[in-house]
Design a protein around this motif. Structure first.
Motif, PDB file in Angstrom:
ATOM      1  N   ALA A 163       7.358   7.333  12.362  1.00 39.52           N
ATOM      2  CA  ALA A 163       6.569   7.273  11.134  1.00 39.52           C
ATOM      3  C   ALA A 163       7.238   6.395  10.084  1.00 39.52           C
ATOM      4  O   ALA A 163       6.581   5.811   9.226  1.00 39.52           O
ATOM      5  N   ARG A 164       8.574   6.310  10.138  1.00 42.51           N
ATOM      6  CA  ARG A 164       9.313   5.546   9.131  1.00 42.51           C
ATOM      7  C   ARG A 164       9.379   4.054   9.404  1.00 42.51           C
ATOM      8  O   ARG A 164       9.486   3.251   8.483  1.00 42.51           O
ATOM      9  N   ILE A 165       9.393   3.685  10.695  1.00 43.51           N
ATOM     10  CA  ILE A 165       9.762   2.302  11.056  1.00 43.51           C
ATOM     11  C   ILE A 165       8.970   1.261  10.276  1.00 43.51           C
ATOM     12  O   ILE A 165       9.526   0.299   9.761  1.00 43.51           O
ATOM     13  N   ASP A 166       7.660   1.440  10.182  1.00 38.50           N
ATOM     14  CA  ASP A 166       6.869   0.430   9.476  1.00 38.50           C
ATOM     15  C   ASP A 166       6.571   0.823   8.032  1.00 38.50           C
ATOM     16  O   ASP A 166       5.800   0.132   7.352  1.00 38.50           O
ATOM     17  N   GLY A 167       7.142   1.920   7.567  1.00 37.87           N
ATOM     18  CA  GLY A 167       6.982   2.291   6.162  1.00 37.87           C
ATOM     19  C   GLY A 167       5.575   2.757   5.808  1.00 37.87           C
ATOM     20  O   GLY A 167       5.189   2.742   4.634  1.00 37.87           O
ATOM     21  N   GLU A 168       4.807   3.194   6.790  1.00 37.35           N
ATOM     22  CA  GLU A 168       3.410   3.565   6.534  1.00 37.35           C
ATOM     23  C   GLU A 168       3.239   5.029   6.131  1.00 37.35           C
ATOM     24  O   GLU A 168       2.141   5.437   5.756  1.00 37.35           O
ATOM     25  N   TYR A 169       4.281   5.813   6.284  1.00 40.32           N
ATOM     26  CA  TYR A 169       4.166   7.243   6.013  1.00 40.32           C
ATOM     27  C   TYR A 169       5.346   7.697   5.164  1.00 40.32           C
ATOM     28  O   TYR A 169       6.433   7.121   5.238  1.00 40.32           O
ATOM     29  N   GLN A 170       5.102   8.784   4.407  1.00 38.86           N
ATOM     30  CA  GLN A 170       6.221   9.455   3.763  1.00 38.86           C
ATOM     31  C   GLN A 170       6.111  10.950   4.064  1.00 38.86           C
ATOM     32  O   GLN A 170       5.075  11.576   3.794  1.00 38.86           O
ATOM     33  N   LEU A 171       7.155  11.484   4.646  1.00 35.66           N
ATOM     34  CA  LEU A 171       7.150  12.913   4.982  1.00 35.66           C
ATOM     35  C   LEU A 171       7.360  13.720   3.704  1.00 35.66           C
ATOM     36  O   LEU A 171       8.371  13.561   3.020  1.00 35.66           O
ATOM     37  N   VAL A 172       6.406  14.596   3.374  1.00 30.97           N
ATOM     38  CA  VAL A 172       6.493  15.332   2.107  1.00 30.97           C
ATOM     39  C   VAL A 172       6.384  16.843   2.283  1.00 30.97           C
ATOM     40  O   VAL A 172       6.583  17.590   1.316  1.00 30.97           O
ATOM     41  N   HIS A 212      14.509 -10.128  21.438  1.00 31.49           N
ATOM     42  CA  HIS A 212      15.080  -9.102  20.566  1.00 31.49           C
ATOM     43  C   HIS A 212      14.449  -7.786  21.012  1.00 31.49           C
ATOM     44  O   HIS A 212      13.375  -7.412  20.542  1.00 31.49           O
ATOM     45  N   PRO A 213      15.086  -7.092  21.942  1.00 31.51           N
ATOM     46  CA  PRO A 213      14.395  -5.986  22.599  1.00 31.51           C
ATOM     47  C   PRO A 213      13.890  -4.901  21.645  1.00 31.51           C
ATOM     48  O   PRO A 213      14.634  -4.436  20.791  1.00 31.51           O
ATOM     49  N   GLU A 214      12.631  -4.563  21.808  1.00 34.60           N
ATOM     50  CA  GLU A 214      12.074  -3.402  21.121  1.00 34.60           C
ATOM     51  C   GLU A 214      11.866  -2.334  22.186  1.00 34.60           C
ATOM     52  O   GLU A 214      11.651  -2.642  23.354  1.00 34.60           O
ATOM     53  N   GLY A 215      11.954  -1.082  21.782  1.00 32.38           N
ATOM     54  CA  GLY A 215      11.962  -0.042  22.793  1.00 32.38           C
ATOM     55  C   GLY A 215      11.052   1.124  22.518  1.00 32.38           C
ATOM     56  O   GLY A 215       9.953   0.967  21.964  1.00 32.38           O
ATOM     57  N   TYR A 216      11.532   2.256  22.940  1.00 33.81           N
ATOM     58  CA  TYR A 216      10.775   3.504  22.893  1.00 33.81           C
ATOM     59  C   TYR A 216      10.317   3.839  21.480  1.00 33.81           C
ATOM     60  O   TYR A 216       9.158   4.199  21.257  1.00 33.81           O
ATOM     61  N   LEU A 217      11.236   3.716  20.522  1.00 30.65           N
ATOM     62  CA  LEU A 217      10.887   4.112  19.158  1.00 30.65           C
ATOM     63  C   LEU A 217       9.866   3.162  18.543  1.00 30.65           C
ATOM     64  O   LEU A 217       8.957   3.592  17.834  1.00 30.65           O
ATOM     65  N   GLU A 218       9.986   1.886  18.838  1.00 29.15           N
ATOM     66  CA  GLU A 218       9.025   0.928  18.329  1.00 29.15           C
ATOM     67  C   GLU A 218       7.648   1.144  18.966  1.00 29.15           C
ATOM     68  O   GLU A 218       6.617   0.987  18.309  1.00 29.15           O
ATOM     69  N   GLY A 219       7.652   1.474  20.252  1.00 27.27           N
ATOM     70  CA  GLY A 219       6.374   1.770  20.909  1.00 27.27           C
ATOM     71  C   GLY A 219       5.729   2.994  20.277  1.00 27.27           C
ATOM     72  O   GLY A 219       4.512   3.029  20.040  1.00 27.27           O
ATOM     73  N   PHE A 220       6.544   3.982  20.010  1.00 31.74           N
ATOM     74  CA  PHE A 220       6.050   5.192  19.351  1.00 31.74           C
ATOM     75  C   PHE A 220       5.551   4.846  17.949  1.00 31.74           C
ATOM     76  O   PHE A 220       4.495   5.307  17.491  1.00 31.74           O
ATOM     77  N   ALA A 221       6.300   3.989  17.260  1.00 32.86           N
ATOM     78  CA  ALA A 221       5.898   3.583  15.911  1.00 32.86           C
ATOM     79  C   ALA A 221       4.556   2.856  15.923  1.00 32.86           C
ATOM     80  O   ALA A 221       3.785   2.947  14.963  1.00 32.86           O
ATOM     81  N   ASN A 222       4.289   2.150  17.011  1.00 29.97           N
ATOM     82  CA  ASN A 222       3.002   1.456  17.087  1.00 29.97           C
ATOM     83  C   ASN A 222       1.834   2.447  17.072  1.00 29.97           C
ATOM     84  O   ASN A 222       0.775   2.162  16.512  1.00 29.97           O
ATOM     85  N   ILE A 223       2.033   3.597  17.718  1.00 28.54           N
ATOM     86  CA  ILE A 223       0.996   4.628  17.669  1.00 28.54           C
ATOM     87  C   ILE A 223       0.828   5.098  16.227  1.00 28.54           C
ATOM     88  O   ILE A 223      -0.290   5.191  15.704  1.00 28.54           O
ATOM     89  N   MET A 257       0.843  -1.199   0.000  1.00 29.64           N
ATOM     90  CA  MET A 257       0.000   0.000   0.000  1.00 29.64           C
ATOM     91  C   MET A 257       0.880   1.253   0.000  1.00 29.64           C
ATOM     92  O   MET A 257       1.928   1.264   0.647  1.00 29.64           O
ATOM     93  N   ALA A 258       0.442   2.285  -0.707  1.00 26.15           N
ATOM     94  CA  ALA A 258       1.252   3.503  -0.755  1.00 26.15           C
ATOM     95  C   ALA A 258       1.309   4.139   0.623  1.00 26.15           C
ATOM     96  O   ALA A 258       0.315   4.157   1.346  1.00 26.15           O
ATOM     97  N   PRO A 259       2.458   4.685   0.969  1.00 24.71           N
ATOM     98  CA  PRO A 259       2.546   5.353   2.278  1.00 24.71           C
ATOM     99  C   PRO A 259       1.632   6.579   2.342  1.00 24.71           C
ATOM    100  O   PRO A 259       1.339   7.209   1.320  1.00 24.71           O
ATOM    101  N   ILE A 260       1.195   6.889   3.530  1.00 25.92           N
ATOM    102  CA  ILE A 260       0.381   8.088   3.777  1.00 25.92           C
ATOM    103  C   ILE A 260       1.280   9.316   3.666  1.00 25.92           C
ATOM    104  O   ILE A 260       2.362   9.356   4.249  1.00 25.92           O
ATOM    105  N   ARG A 261       0.817  10.327   2.929  1.00 21.85           N
ATOM    106  CA  ARG A 261       1.608  11.557   2.776  1.00 21.85           C
ATOM    107  C   ARG A 261       1.467  12.396   4.050  1.00 21.85           C
ATOM    108  O   ARG A 261       0.364  12.761   4.452  1.00 21.85           O
TER     109      ARG A 261
END
Lengths: 373, 373, 373, 373
Positions: free
Chosen positions: B25-34, B315-326, B1-5
């Motif tokens: 916003a980048r971790i899961d590839g769901e967004y592109q900052l434009v 495989h520890p996931e942390g602050y950034l991954e938690g933020f990415a989940n949001i 799916m295309a990333p959200i702009r």
């Protein structure tokens, strides 16, 4: 040196804290138990005396009789441990104090503030020593913390977080649970439930380490278990003279906590943290530097706590050794070989009663701030 | 799916939280900052746009201009991240919401309760989605805790202990510390210092996991560092509807604490404990049984949290991954592939503002209980 | 019951392990120290006897004289603790064993395998009991682990990882460090340095918990400190009968380790982990389930270990209490009220000597596998 | 700066490590995935390309076709990630290396030592860069450890203890477990099971931090699960040039261990300890001083590791961020803005293959010492 001749009031078969006091008295070989009024039930008093190997004529049914006779014996007891439920502490202690027999008494001091005040007067009048077993102050790293605070290692103190969660009263206790029975009974325990039984320890520990004077508190206490007459959880905000603030939480209904006494102290220059369940290590952080793990017996310990440890670092010492430190420091005080400056006594006992009273009063006033002492 | 702009307001060079939002916003590839209005200083806005590889015509000096133009572009932004200091949140969000652009906004919601109320109205009126980045709710084990509480694994809730100590403001901040500057300035941060910056996270976490409705609080807040206009330490007692009680402590002056968000929840049947600094493990104790260590990705995890982890246990996931989940949950909400039921939004934002206000009010009234909301 | 009359060989002023044995003997009140040959130096033997409150006529200069006289006394000692350097163990024990006096002896058994074999013969011939103080087997959770393995909770055993790092010999010891002096002297300590002093404990613990029969080992031992005659670090691979494998590491030159005995055991159905420095908790993981934290005195403990704890969970018991469990179990064995099945004795002593010998032999053969026993 | 155009070989739907590489490449925005030969099954390759949003004409069925065409495209890939099973690494890498396309390759290098040697020659001949993703070397505290060792903070190194236990292969894997299938298949994985999959990581970590040259090893490897063709547990003794010694344990059959990579290094002046599962803290003990807890982003970090962290201390970064550090350091190397001195490459790849080979050889020779390299 010959061991100090010790008597015991309370602590018959099945009593938890009596057995602890006896082990604590034995560990360093400073005491020999020679007499006891071990139970308010004569049969049990006798059976307990036999089990402990006391001579028949030094096994008493009644603490007053014991005080009178032992005081007259040439080799009568020099000190007595009082390990009864709270409401008996004063009546028993009075008999020994007035006869010059040193008293080592379990906490909290009494079940009522009125008794506590009379108790203080009795101690004042006596030449005998009085020690209250706030045993957690006997841990070497607790003494180390006290020294570090006093030495200014933390700078000006700001925040004190102390907590004491347990879980053993999460459900209503069985009828035959003697430990639970008297601790949840206002006539034997006093006005405080968790506040009296463990909150006083937490409060004492905070005061002991910080040497701050508590000014006032605001409390919200609860009895979560239906039908329970005394608090089983308490939330308390603390104010100390000079501006430091604190929080205290004690609970007997927090599943997963066995005996979770833990303190954290923060000042302008550093912070420290210690937890009773792993008492051989303390974290100390000078602000802006990595946290350092201080260990009992390890590098960086003060000389003045060295006499409180029996083994090198890495050989864990625990609850019983901490308790024994109170007993052995008391022996030195009784023998006049030390001044007992770190030992809790009547002042701390009164302070604990004020704490319980203030918690109950504040909570009854919907959390209004109440002065301490 | 295309990333959200995606567009961004704030977050120029040197901003801490803007960079975090971009990674999330980048971790899961769901967004592109434009597009971006990355700073209130035009030169810095431009330089930041260049550094981030934005097209020159999509680097704006001003969020309003950005909202107007992007709304008209065929491939204009679909969502915007607002990562400015608190006092700008509402003014910025309003411009995007009214044009149907989804808003992902940093917390706390605003600097004043009045703004927060207008904010709520603006969200209500818009068809766009609104997500508030209470990022700690994005940790898999936090969601797991919420599920376990909802499933009754802890029984009826009784006690909630939440704390969020830090130490970075132990001393007065240097003049060039931008992070400290706005967070200690009432005109930009609002009425709360530590209460607004981190207390709101702690409060939100307690509400998120327990799903209890907060009723009232009593607070004692302090500014320990001389000359500081806002609180740097707060002690709070909490009451929830239905009888559960809690304590909240937040501090920015507790040496040895980096980012110590930690929560413990106790009920009639069990207790749990989770700490943000080691977020891949949670302790759960069914009353009367040994404590169990639940791990992210390990045995016993709910199916519904599986989508929040990217790697196996260990495989520890942390602050950034938690933020990415949001961010990734927000993407699903924006795309209509999920209902966003676990995402914090305007309700939580308002609740946070009420929390700050109540802390300040209660403390001004010497710790009187103040209703929340 | 009257305490068992106890004598001591070695353990004069300044000796570490002698003091530990005396505390261990006192904790449960099962013994009374009444005689001693406390030092090989007569003046020191006398001074030590005075310090310990022994009667002058029961303070001996020589263990043989003590054995002879005590055996004739009506109230002579019933048991003796031997706490000398290793090379004296056998000569002393022999004198008591042949006179029917029970022997509690520090480990390792002897300084040479030849002595160990004669020792075994002497024990065999005597009616007296022989207990070797592999004290770490006295920890309640170690006994619990042994029971769980025996009950099949771990399935078929596969891997045993045991280690015992310390750091006190990281640098060459000062000349006046008596503890270091004899432990690094082959004539007093035997062929093993770290292998004899602590490796034997680690090896014994592995065998005790798993009840596996060791088959062979391959070792690489080192003396890192220049001029040191005995090993101060050892790496050992282990093979057990039935196919399980293990690794053992002991070191006295690992900075940051105080007394880091730690064991992990893995089988086809589960794993467990226990560390001596925090001995009140043990992790147990049934394969595919969350790790459970078992606590001394907490939920899930076997009835058969209950007699080894004195306080409820959360009241940490440590090294001295574990040591006391050996003494108290020995008392029960001596009195005939228990069978002593969990007590280490001559078999374990011999096994330890074989371990040291095999380490030295294997290392001399460049790590070739050497049979044990 | 424009992102580096990246291709991927392997990593189709369901592959674990491919998804990890993609996230690692995205976190810092240094790469854009534009082409792939994602599976050896054409249908799956296509479906995976669609799922990842690749253009149809840049989704290849075959890595050779991809190398040929991409090398000719004006905007063809600049770098390729190879994330197939081990036996394909070399064949794939060769095609890209010979066309000047940089290669980022998963470990271990190959399935055979013969291939590894050819691989080294191919890298030697190419102008393109070669990076092997020994991702654990990307953790900031691992780099910090390496710096501290190099700076002499530990003195002369003596002992290295490294271990990597897991439990996921405790039982025979289900037939549909793809991760298990190729890792337990000698034709795809090579001669080593646990030694190749995780032992190489442990070995690399030991070499990376200590910068010691490994000399030889003695190994005892096992396959505990019936029918398994490759080792699932390995015990290894290590000798380094200069006299330091080590032990390495890797296991896939140790219940309770998820991904327990852990290292301890001891020298004449200090020791340190780091564990991958809680990677934001490292213990460092200067001999004779308290242990210090160094935290990622906290006090005492070297400037040269600052670029490896994205958030302040207390905001845990984990496995993916460590992996991303390898990718971002590789980007800097590719762009010529850094020298990549800390990046693992072909030397480390060969060293890993020698390690596996030596383990297998030594074990076949009953644990004889085998030279490395």
């Amino acid at each position: 040196m010959a061991p100090i001749r010790l008597g015991m009031v309370g602590g018959g078969n099945d009593a938890f804290i009596g057995a602890v006091h006896r082990i604590a008295a034995r560990i360093d070989g400073e005491y020999q138990l020679v007499a006891g009024a071990l139970s308010s039930t004569p049969e049990k008093a006798q059976a307990s005396g036999v089990a402990l190997g006391l001579a028949a004529d030094r096994t008493y049914d009644d603490f007053k009789a014991m005080a009178i006779r032992e005081a007259r014996l040439k080799d009568g007891i020099e000190a007595v441990s009082i390990v009864t439920p709270n409401h008996v502490h004063f009546a028993a202690a009075r008999e020994f104090l007035k006869r010059g027999i040193h008293v080592i008494c379990d906490k909290p001091l009494t079940s009522t503030l009125a008794d506590a005040r009379k108790f203080a007067a009795a101690v004042e009048k006596s030449d005998a020593k009085f020690i209250l077993t706030h045993n957690y102050t006997g841990y070497p790293l607790v003494r180390q913390a006290r020294e570090m605070v006093a030495a200014g290692d933390l700078g000006e103190l700001r925040v004190v977080q102390v907590e004491y969660p347990q879980d053993w009263l999460t459900e209503a206790a069985d009828d035959d649970n003697k430990q639970a029975a008297w601790r949840t009974d206002p006539t034997r325990s006093g006005a405080g439930g968790s506040t009296g039984d463990i909150g006083t320890h937490a409060f004492n520990l905070a005061c002991f380490i910080t040497q701050l004077t508590p000014d006032s508190l605001a409390a919200d206490i609860q009895s979560f278990v239906s039908g329970r007459a005394l608090d089983d959880n308490a939330h308390v905000m603390l104010r100390f003279e000079g501006g430091a603030r604190g929080m205290l939480w004690c609970s007997q209904v927090a599943p997963g906590n066995e005996n979770g006494l833990r303190i954290r102290v923060y000042g302008s220059k550093g912070g420290l943290e210690w937890a009773q369940e792993n008492p051989n290590v303390m974290a100390f952080t000078p602000f802006g530097e990595p946290t350092r793990l201080l260990t009992r017996g390890g590098a960086g310990m003060s000389n003045s706590v060295a006499h409180l440890t029996r083994t090198p670092g890495g050989h864990p010492e625990g609850y019983l050794e901490g308790f024994a430190n109170i007993y052995s420091d008391a022996a030195a005080l009784i023998r006049g070989t030390a001044d007992g400056k770190d030992l809790p006594g009547i002042t701390e006992g009164l302070q604990g009663m004020h704490f319980v009273n203030a918690c109950v009063t504040s909570s009854a006033r919907n959390g209004a701030w109440v002065k301490l002492g």
